[in-house]
Design an enzyme around this catalytic site. Structure first.
Site, short mmCIF file in Angstrom:
data_model
loop_
_atom_site.label_atom_id
_atom_site.label_comp_id
_atom_site.label_asym_id
_atom_site.label_seq_id
_atom_site.Cartn_x
_atom_site.Cartn_y
_atom_site.Cartn_z
N CYS A 150 0.79 -1.23 0.00
CA CYS A 150 0.00 0.00 0.00
C CYS A 150 0.82 1.28 0.00
O CYS A 150 0.27 2.37 0.01
CB CYS A 150 -0.98 -0.03 1.17
SG CYS A 150 -2.07 -1.46 1.05
N HIS A 283 -2.17 8.61 5.86
CA HIS A 283 -2.53 7.30 5.30
C HIS A 283 -3.94 6.95 5.79
O HIS A 283 -4.78 6.56 5.01
CB HIS A 283 -1.50 6.26 5.72
CG HIS A 283 -1.66 4.94 5.05
ND1 HIS A 283 -1.65 4.79 3.68
CD2 HIS A 283 -1.85 3.69 5.57
CE1 HIS A 283 -1.83 3.51 3.38
NE2 HIS A 283 -1.95 2.83 4.50
N GLU A 294 -0.26 5.85 13.32
CA GLU A 294 0.02 7.09 12.58
C GLU A 294 -0.12 8.33 13.46
O GLU A 294 0.68 9.26 13.36
CB GLU A 294 -0.88 7.19 11.34
CG GLU A 294 -0.46 8.33 10.42
CD GLU A 294 -1.17 8.30 9.07
OE1 GLU A 294 -2.13 7.52 8.91
OE2 GLU A 294 -0.75 9.06 8.18
N LYS A 313 -9.45 8.74 2.64
CA LYS A 313 -9.91 7.38 2.30
C LYS A 313 -11.40 7.18 2.57
O LYS A 313 -12.00 6.24 2.06
CB LYS A 313 -9.07 6.34 3.05
CG LYS A 313 -7.65 6.27 2.47
CD LYS A 313 -6.89 5.05 2.92
CE LYS A 313 -5.57 4.90 2.18
NZ LYS A 313 -4.57 5.94 2.46
N HIS A 318 -9.71 2.64 0.21
CA HIS A 318 -8.26 2.41 0.18
C HIS A 318 -7.89 1.80 -1.17
O HIS A 318 -8.23 0.66 -1.45
CB HIS A 318 -7.86 1.48 1.33
CG HIS A 318 -6.38 1.33 1.50
ND1 HIS A 318 -5.46 1.93 0.65
CD2 HIS A 318 -5.65 0.66 2.42
CE1 HIS A 318 -4.24 1.62 1.04
NE2 HIS A 318 -4.32 0.85 2.12
N PHE A 377 2.06 -3.22 3.87
CA PHE A 377 2.52 -4.50 4.41
C PHE A 377 4.05 -4.54 4.34
O PHE A 377 4.67 -3.86 3.52
CB PHE A 377 2.00 -5.67 3.56
CG PHE A 377 0.58 -6.07 3.83
CD1 PHE A 377 -0.25 -5.32 4.64
CD2 PHE A 377 0.06 -7.22 3.26
CE1 PHE A 377 -1.56 -5.69 4.87
CE2 PHE A 377 -1.25 -7.60 3.49
CZ PHE A 377 -2.07 -6.84 4.29
#
Lengths: 390, 312, 85
Positions: A150, A283, A294, A313, A318, A377
């Site tokens: 991502c 994010h 975050e 998002k 996402h 990831f």
């Protein structure tokens, strides 16, 4: 060496053009909807593969949706630019799915229909989806693909900037795309991190993320390239940093170690202080783990004076490997329009970090520097820093 | 720029075996991959989620760090065309079998292309720059370009390499190469790239990637020219190709006795140019005189060309 | 109950690929996460799949999951109490 952004293009659940995306963000209209077909809330791009292929008069071959979504964004971004022998021009695309959408169709149908064309499989690997994009754009030479889950889209942008800085390229078309695939829908489902409704990034009662699809590209140019193309900079890319959390394959560290390294790395590279950042496009997936990590990183980097931040998002879903590029385009737009983007569905601050994202669209916001975060990831973290061009 | 360490797990006796280049035999369909004792490099408690390709990459990493006598690299850069392809297949099978029910997440979690680089970082507890390039036969060359830039940016010890696995129906290489009669297989090679000299003293001079290739000969000429070299100054050419035109061109522009088809020894997988780079390092160390040069010419996919230039 | 506990241990070792662990190494009250067996968040999801696919017991609420998946004892109790007739 300065790196200028001279073109942007984006396709998402909010629309096929930069303007459509911006209008939706400005008016607070989410692109996330219930899909009967998928049985989930998703941010789906309205155009079908067939309609994209018709729009661009493509040959009737088995294109991956990864290539098709990238094509819309890359064509918009590239615009009227032309390839010239005097400027080394490259393409760096990001994807996590590659041709997985076509391959899974092959895989599931092959079990019952042995005659199902092997050709479908030929679109499978990530490089092939980029090669086909390059082919459709008429680009040759340096064509690469980055896949870091991502954070891929942000890393493609960073890579393009570095290729220019090292003199390997004068211009780079950089970005990423990912389609909705059964594989990823089931995969994130198996991690049990879906919000059954529209996601609520940074909210105490957040339940998880919504999947989305999309594509976005930026055109990066060196000063020398600008002289030759005559393009007008939209803004500059003055900082980038990638680091690894090294905590867990899928989970982020609760202290946000990787994220704080990358945000600090951007500030250091650009030579600015934390106070100079006017907007952070986070994010912010809406999962318990990401948003906690975050916000911890934001507090670590910015102390008590966290700049205005939001996750978009809740509007796009996402978009995986595209997310870093989609949100880089939104960050560039925030500078161009001098506005802060809203974070959808926020009501209650998280007890652990107590941070409040921007909840409404704000104009005349004095955005000189915008920071964009992307995490993936493998603990892969990337931040990009954009600066207003004067 | 120097290659300070090189480690490969393949069908050949490449692993921890300097001088392996003199012991190579062409692969036959029944030649097995030579797996070292992974337990020597990875504690058993850390292996439960690792399949072969991950064990191979992590083991080569450990070996490289031992060779370079360092604890941590300053960057981890991996090229892989298919990523963790076996986990992708496992998860697809699970989706199929679950028929709408619950699916265990482990295979999905490990299926992303950057699992190899990510697991290396987890294994080492390394928080540095970590990127995965995935561009079919040019995946390794793209990683190498990135690594060269990282060294130029001041990173002193850059771990760069490539790994790919095949052997299931998701892999299209067999189809693509069916006329080649080559063994489609897996392999992992890792290297430490550094600005600091070492006893190995093999220079990585240049690397580049070319897509939508128009003219092989002109591209090689341009590449050598920018490195101020002539065709005659290249002592050996290691190449891969999926059609005979490549070998014909290389024979014509270099001398036939200078060119070697490395796929005969590595088997077919998309990042086998990393095997070729280790082979070149070994050849230069064992058989060459200072100043000798090896060019690796990766034309496995006819439209895509990777060039790597090394010297002693 | 003892038979169920033994089965659970074997299934956990098998599904989580705990090669170094034998069923007798896992005491019925050993915490499966943290300092006990050292499982992580992904393993928790694997355990939920074991509960549903092998024992027909669903866990949908994460906070319930935390208590249920604490040890072999808690898992076995939950299965016994919630097993479909």
């Amino acid at each position: 060496m300065r790196i200028f952004v001279t073109g942007i293009g984006v396709v998402s659940a909010l629309g096929d053009t930069v303007q459509q995306n911006w209008n939706a963000l400005k008016t607070g209209n989410t692109g996330i909807q219930w899909s009967d077909r998928l049985g989930l809330m998703v941010g789906e791009v309205k155009q079908t593969n067939e309609s994209i292929m018709r729009a661009y008069a493509l040959p009737q071959v088995d294109f991956s949706r990864t290539t098709l979504l990238a094509l819309i964004a890359a064509k918009t971004c590239w615009g009227e630019n032309r390839l010239v022998p005097t400027l080394k021009t490259g393409l760096v695309a990001a994807t996590s799915a590659g041709g997985l959408d076509r391959m899974e169709e092959y895989y599931f149908r092959h079990k019952t229909d042995p005659d199902f064309v092997m050709n479908t499989l030929m679109t499978h690997d990530n490089g092939r989806t980029t090669d086909r994009l390059a082919n459709l754009l008429g680009m040759n030479g340096f064509v690469g693909t980055i896949s870091t889950a991502c954070s891929s889209g942000a890393n493609a942008i960073m890579h393009g900037a570095r290729l220019i800085r090292h003199g390997r390229l004068d211009r780079a078309l950089v970005g990423g795309s990912d389609p909705l695939t059964s594989f990823n829908l089931k995969g994130f489902g198996s991690l049990m991190i879906y919000d059954p409704d529209i996601c609520k990034p940074f909210d105490a009662n957040r339940k998880g993320l919504n999947m989305g699809e999309g594509g976005a590209f930026l055109l990066l140019e060196s000063e020398r390239s600008l002289v030759e193309t005559g393009n007008k900079p939209l803004c500059e890319l003055t900082g980038w940093c990638n680091a690894t959390d090294a905590y867990h394959q899928t989970a982020s560290s609760p202290e946000g170690v990787g994220a704080s390294i990358t945000m600090q790395g951007c500030l250091r590279m650009a030579g600015i202080t934390a106070e100079q950042v006017n907007y952070v496009n986070a994010h912010g997936t809406g999962t318990g783990n990401n948003d906690l990590s975050e916000t911890a990183a934001l507090k670590k980097v910015f102390g008590v004076k966290t700049p205005p931040f939001s996750s978009t998002k809740g509007f796009t879903g996402h978009t995986l490997a595209a997310a870093g590029a989609v949100e880089a385009v939104f960050s560039v737009m925030a500078i161009l329009e001098n506005a802060l983007l809203p974070n959808a569905n926020f009501t209650t601050p998280m007890p652990e970090t107590d941070l409040l994202p921007v909840t409404t669209f704000k104009e005349n916001a004095g955005v000189e520097y915008a920071l964009s975060n992307s995490f993936g990831f493998g603990g892969n973290c990337t931040s990009l820093l954009f600066k207003r061009h004067h | 720029m120097f290659i300070r360490a090189a480690s490969t797990i393949s069908h050949q006796p490449t692993f921890r075996n300097k001088g392996f280049s003199s012991k190579l035999l062409p692969l036959t369909p029944d030649t097995a991959l030579i797996h070292p004792d992974y337990g020597m490099f990875i504690p058993p408690k850390d292996t439960r989620r690792l399949n072969d390709i991950l064990k191979m990459a992590i083991t080569c990493t450990s070996d490289c760090l031992l060779q370079a006598e360092i604890d941590q690299p300053d960057a981890i850069i991996v090229g892989t065309s298919m990523g963790c392809n076996e986990f992708t297949k496992t998860f697809l099978d699970k989706i199929h079998a679950a028929n709408g029910g619950l699916i265990a997440p482990t295979a999905f979690m490990l299926s992303t292309h950057n699992t190899i680089a990510g697991q290396v970082s987890l294994f080492l507890g390394n928080q540095s720059y970590n990127i995965t390039h995935t561009h079919n036969n040019l995946s390794f060359e793209h990683a190498l370009v990135d690594a060269m830039m990282a060294v130029e940016e001041g990173k002193q010890r850059v771990l760069v390499g490539a790994a790919d696995e095949m052997g299931n129906e998701l892999y299209d290489m067999h189809e693509r190469l069916q006329n080649n009669q080559l063994l489609a297989t897996s392999g992992a090679s890792l290297f430490i790239l550094s600005d600091e000299g070492s006893s190995v003293a093999i220079h990585l001079i240049d690397v580049d990637c070319y897509s939508q290739l128009e003219n092989l000969e002109a591209t090689i000429n341009d590449f050598l020219k920018r490195n101020k070299l002539t065709l005659e100054e290249v002592n050996r050419v290691l190449f891969s190709a999926s059609r005979s035109a490549t070998a014909e061109t290389l024979s014509r522009i270099f001398q036939t006795e200078k060119i070697v088809d490395y796929q005969v020894f590595s088997g077919a997988y998309y990042v086998n140019s990393a095997f070729a780079m280790h082979l070149a390092v070994d050849l230069l160390e064992m058989e060459s005189k200072p100043g000798e040069k090896v060019l690796i010419c990766n034309n496995l996919i006819p439209n895509n060309l990777g060039l790597i230039l090394l010297s002693r | 109950m003892d038979e169920l506990k033994q089965t659970l241990k074997e299934q956990i070792i098998q599904e989580l690929n705990l090669k170094e662990v034998k069923p007798e190494d896992i005491a019925d009250d050993t915490p499966l996460f943290g300092d006990g067996l050292g499982l992580d968040s992904i393993d928790a999801l694997e355990l939920i799949v074991i509960m549903e696919n092998f024992h027909g017991v669903k866990i949908t609420d994460a906070s319930v999951g935390k208590e249920v998946l604490y040890s072999i004892n808690t898992m076995a109790e939950y299965i016994t109490q919630n097993k479909p007739a």
